[in-house]
Design a protein around this motif. Structure first.
Motif, PDB file in Angstrom:
ATOM      1  N   LEU A   1     -10.623   4.995  24.820  1.00 18.42           N
ATOM      2  CA  LEU A   1     -11.181   4.202  25.915  1.00 18.42           C
ATOM      3  C   LEU A   1     -11.718   5.108  27.020  1.00 18.42           C
ATOM      4  N   LEU A   2     -12.769   4.664  27.654  1.00 20.59           N
ATOM      5  CA  LEU A   2     -13.364   5.390  28.779  1.00 20.59           C
ATOM      6  C   LEU A   2     -12.941   4.721  30.084  1.00 20.59           C
ATOM      7  N   GLU A   3     -12.551   5.504  31.054  1.00 18.07           N
ATOM      8  CA  GLU A   3     -12.178   4.963  32.357  1.00 18.07           C
ATOM      9  C   GLU A   3     -13.300   5.242  33.343  1.00 18.07           C
ATOM     10  N   LEU A   4     -13.864   4.161  33.896  1.00 17.28           N
ATOM     11  CA  LEU A   4     -15.002   4.290  34.806  1.00 17.28           C
ATOM     12  C   LEU A   4     -14.704   3.597  36.135  1.00 17.28           C
ATOM     13  N   PRO A   5     -15.241   4.135  37.211  1.00 21.33           N
ATOM     14  CA  PRO A   5     -15.107   3.443  38.495  1.00 21.33           C
ATOM     15  C   PRO A   5     -16.035   2.227  38.539  1.00 21.33           C
TER      16      PRO A   5
ATOM     17  N   LEU B   1     -17.530 -25.177  37.406  1.00 24.29           N
ATOM     18  CA  LEU B   1     -18.324 -24.022  36.986  1.00 24.29           C
ATOM     19  C   LEU B   1     -19.780 -24.214  37.389  1.00 24.29           C
ATOM     20  N   HIS B   2     -20.291 -23.282  38.181  1.00 24.52           N
ATOM     21  CA  HIS B   2     -21.683 -23.335  38.629  1.00 24.52           C
ATOM     22  C   HIS B   2     -22.593 -22.545  37.697  1.00 24.52           C
ATOM     23  N   GLU B   3     -22.144 -21.380  37.299  1.00 20.68           N
ATOM     24  CA  GLU B   3     -22.985 -20.519  36.460  1.00 20.68           C
ATOM     25  C   GLU B   3     -22.107 -19.567  35.653  1.00 20.68           C
ATOM     26  N   GLN B   4     -22.510 -19.362  34.399  1.00 16.67           N
ATOM     27  CA  GLN B   4     -21.824 -18.396  33.537  1.00 16.67           C
ATOM     28  C   GLN B   4     -22.836 -17.315  33.164  1.00 16.67           C
ATOM     29  N   LEU B   5     -22.567 -16.077  33.578  1.00 18.58           N
ATOM     30  CA  LEU B   5     -23.492 -14.972  33.355  1.00 18.58           C
ATOM     31  C   LEU B   5     -22.852 -13.979  32.378  1.00 18.58           C
ATOM     32  N   ASN B   6     -23.428 -13.857  31.198  1.00 17.98           N
ATOM     33  CA  ASN B   6     -22.892 -12.968  30.180  1.00 17.98           C
ATOM     34  C   ASN B   6     -23.902 -11.873  29.847  1.00 17.98           C
ATOM     35  N   SER B   7     -23.388 -10.672  29.605  1.00 20.93           N
ATOM     36  CA  SER B   7     -24.275  -9.578  29.206  1.00 20.93           C
ATOM     37  C   SER B   7     -23.485  -8.585  28.355  1.00 20.93           C
ATOM     38  N   VAL B   8     -24.213  -7.836  27.556  1.00 15.78           N
ATOM     39  CA  VAL B   8     -23.622  -6.770  26.736  1.00 15.78           C
ATOM     40  C   VAL B   8     -24.255  -5.455  27.162  1.00 15.78           C
ATOM     41  N   GLU B   9     -23.422  -4.506  27.539  1.00 18.35           N
ATOM     42  CA  GLU B   9     -23.912  -3.213  28.010  1.00 18.35           C
ATOM     43  C   GLU B   9     -23.321  -2.101  27.147  1.00 18.35           C
ATOM     44  N   LYS B  10     -24.177  -1.158  26.793  1.00 22.74           N
ATOM     45  CA  LYS B  10     -23.729  -0.012  25.995  1.00 22.74           C
ATOM     46  C   LYS B  10     -23.268   1.101  26.944  1.00 22.74           C
ATOM     47  N   ILE B  11     -22.090   1.637  26.669  1.00 23.46           N
ATOM     48  CA  ILE B  11     -21.493   2.670  27.522  1.00 23.46           C
ATOM     49  C   ILE B  11     -21.118   3.867  26.656  1.00 23.46           C
TER      50      ILE B  11
ATOM     51  N   LYS C   1     -21.567   7.087  34.208  1.00 22.93           N
ATOM     52  CA  LYS C   1     -20.856   7.547  35.415  1.00 22.93           C
ATOM     53  C   LYS C   1     -20.014   6.450  36.068  1.00 22.93           C
ATOM     54  N   GLY C   2     -20.371   5.198  35.845  1.00 19.51           N
ATOM     55  CA  GLY C   2     -19.630   4.127  36.483  1.00 19.51           C
ATOM     56  C   GLY C   2     -20.323   2.791  36.323  1.00 19.51           C
ATOM     57  N   LEU C   3     -19.742   1.746  36.945  1.00 20.52           N
ATOM     58  CA  LEU C   3     -20.286   0.393  36.911  1.00 20.52           C
ATOM     59  C   LEU C   3     -20.516  -0.077  38.342  1.00 20.52           C
ATOM     60  N   HIS C   4     -21.552  -0.871  38.525  1.00 19.51           N
ATOM     61  CA  HIS C   4     -21.867  -1.372  39.866  1.00 19.51           C
ATOM     62  C   HIS C   4     -22.095  -2.867  39.776  1.00 19.51           C
ATOM     63  N   LEU C   5     -21.280  -3.631  40.513  1.00 22.04           N
ATOM     64  CA  LEU C   5     -21.432  -5.079  40.589  1.00 22.04           C
ATOM     65  C   LEU C   5     -22.175  -5.396  41.879  1.00 22.04           C
ATOM     66  N   LYS C   6     -23.377  -5.969  41.722  1.00 16.88           N
ATOM     67  CA  LYS C   6     -24.204  -6.215  42.908  1.00 16.88           C
ATOM     68  C   LYS C   6     -24.977  -7.516  42.738  1.00 16.88           C
ATOM     69  N   ILE C   7     -25.731  -7.864  43.748  1.00 17.90           N
ATOM     70  CA  ILE C   7     -26.547  -9.079  43.704  1.00 17.90           C
ATOM     71  C   ILE C   7     -27.949  -8.732  43.206  1.00 17.90           C
ATOM     72  N   TYR C   8     -28.405  -9.487  42.206  1.00 19.33           N
ATOM     73  CA  TYR C   8     -29.769  -9.328  41.712  1.00 19.33           C
ATOM     74  C   TYR C   8     -30.690 -10.126  42.635  1.00 19.33           C
TER      75      TYR C   8
ATOM     76  N   ILE D   1     -24.360  -3.329  36.576  1.00 23.25           N
ATOM     77  CA  ILE D   1     -25.255  -2.223  36.255  1.00 23.25           C
ATOM     78  C   ILE D   1     -24.411  -1.040  35.790  1.00 23.25           C
ATOM     79  N   VAL D   2     -24.821  -0.418  34.676  1.00 25.93           N
ATOM     80  CA  VAL D   2     -24.158   0.803  34.206  1.00 25.93           C
ATOM     81  C   VAL D   2     -24.870   2.009  34.832  1.00 25.93           C
ATOM     82  N   LEU D   3     -24.123   2.832  35.526  1.00 26.62           N
ATOM     83  CA  LEU D   3     -24.696   4.001  36.195  1.00 26.62           C
ATOM     84  C   LEU D   3     -24.645   5.216  35.277  1.00 26.62           C
ATOM     85  N   HIS D   4     -25.757   5.963  35.213  1.00 28.76           N
ATOM     86  CA  HIS D   4     -25.833   7.168  34.380  1.00 28.76           C
ATOM     87  C   HIS D   4     -26.158   8.384  35.232  1.00 28.76           C
TER      88      HIS D   4
END
Length: 259
Positions: free
Chosen positions: A157-161, A225-235, A240-247, A256-259
């Motif tokens: 497993l990878l540990e990311l901030p 439930l107002h909205e269900q947002l699903n995504s698949v991200e390759k890591i 370098k990390g993950l960023h949860l933000k407003i689109y 967002i996966v940070l590289h």
């Protein structure tokens, strides 16, 4: 002479009767070759898990909602010996199933085992159900296989901030976040939205963001439930990390996966 011939003939008859052609002999105490294939189907759900263990290679495959994660490793001899000892102790070669006829939408676990030139199948899926007297044995064998694979997967497993943008707090919704079905943020369980480190798989990872608003009828814990947002991200190891933000285009959160 006739008496001796008669006795020999009777002895040969009983020998052939006790060992019919095609009958499996008992499993060896220490096999030269061992292959274990453990599969758990999700039934109606688009989810499945597979474990492959052998002298040459091992792998764990996790498929869900069109995303597949595969983690491989090489087993040590002692690990295989210890796992095999659990199977022998629980008489894997004697575990039987009963067929309950047509069963709809049932997943379940099946285990295929090859020991040298002998093949065995333990089936608790679909219309096959483990016989009552073998339930404990089956559970012990399946648990040992899963536990061993999980230990090996966890080592990779990878540990990311995970950084959470301040603007997330200003959304007019309650938010829950799951990564690979593990709850990371959930206000009702006192898991606050704050930056933290999270464990992810090398390869595909599934992110689920759920937005709720208050419901005056008090159903479902007072939320709708107002909205269900699903995504698949390759890591990978370069992430370098993950960023949860407003689109900005739709004012909804995204990962967002940070590289």
């Amino acid at each position: 002479m006739k008496v001796f011939t008669l006795i020999a003939t009777i002895g040969l008859f009983f020998l052939l009767t006790a060992c019919p052609e095609g009958q499996k002999k008992g499993p060896p105490k220490s096999p030269g070759e061992l292959v274990i294939q453990w599969n758990d189907g999700g039934g109606m759900l688009p989810v499945s898990e597979a474990i492959y263990i052998s002298n040459d290679s091992c792998s764990w495959k996790y498929w869900r909602y069109q995303a597949e994660t595969v983690i491989s490793w090489k087993a040590k001899k002692k690990e295989l010996d210890d796992l095999y000892a659990v199977m022998v102790k629980n008489k894997f070669d004697q575990v039987t199933s009963t067929n309950e006829g047509q069963v709809y939408d049932r997943g379940g676990v099946s285990i295929h085992i090859e020991v040298d030139d002998q093949k065995y199948k333990i089936d608790n899926s679909g219309s096959s159900f483990i016989a009552d007297q073998w339930q404990g044995n089956f559970s012990a064998i399946s648990h040992a296989i899963q536990t061993y694979a999980k230990e090996k997967v966890n080592l990779q497993l990878l540990e990311l901030p995970l950084n959470v943008a301040e603007e997330i707090d200003h959304l007019p919704f309650d938010i829950t976040l799951r990564i690979n079905n593990q709850v990371i943020y959930d206000p009702k369980n006192n898991l606050p939205f704050e930056s933290k480190k999270v464990s992810v798989y090398p390869g595909d990872n599934r992110f689920e963001i759920s937005l709720f608003y208050a419901d005056s009828s008090n159903k479902y814990g007072g939320k709708v439930l107002h909205e269900q947002l699903n995504s698949v991200e390759k890591i990978d190891h370069l992430s370098k990390g993950l960023h949860l933000k407003i689109y900005k285009e739709n004012n909804l959160p995204e990962i967002i996966v940070l590289h």
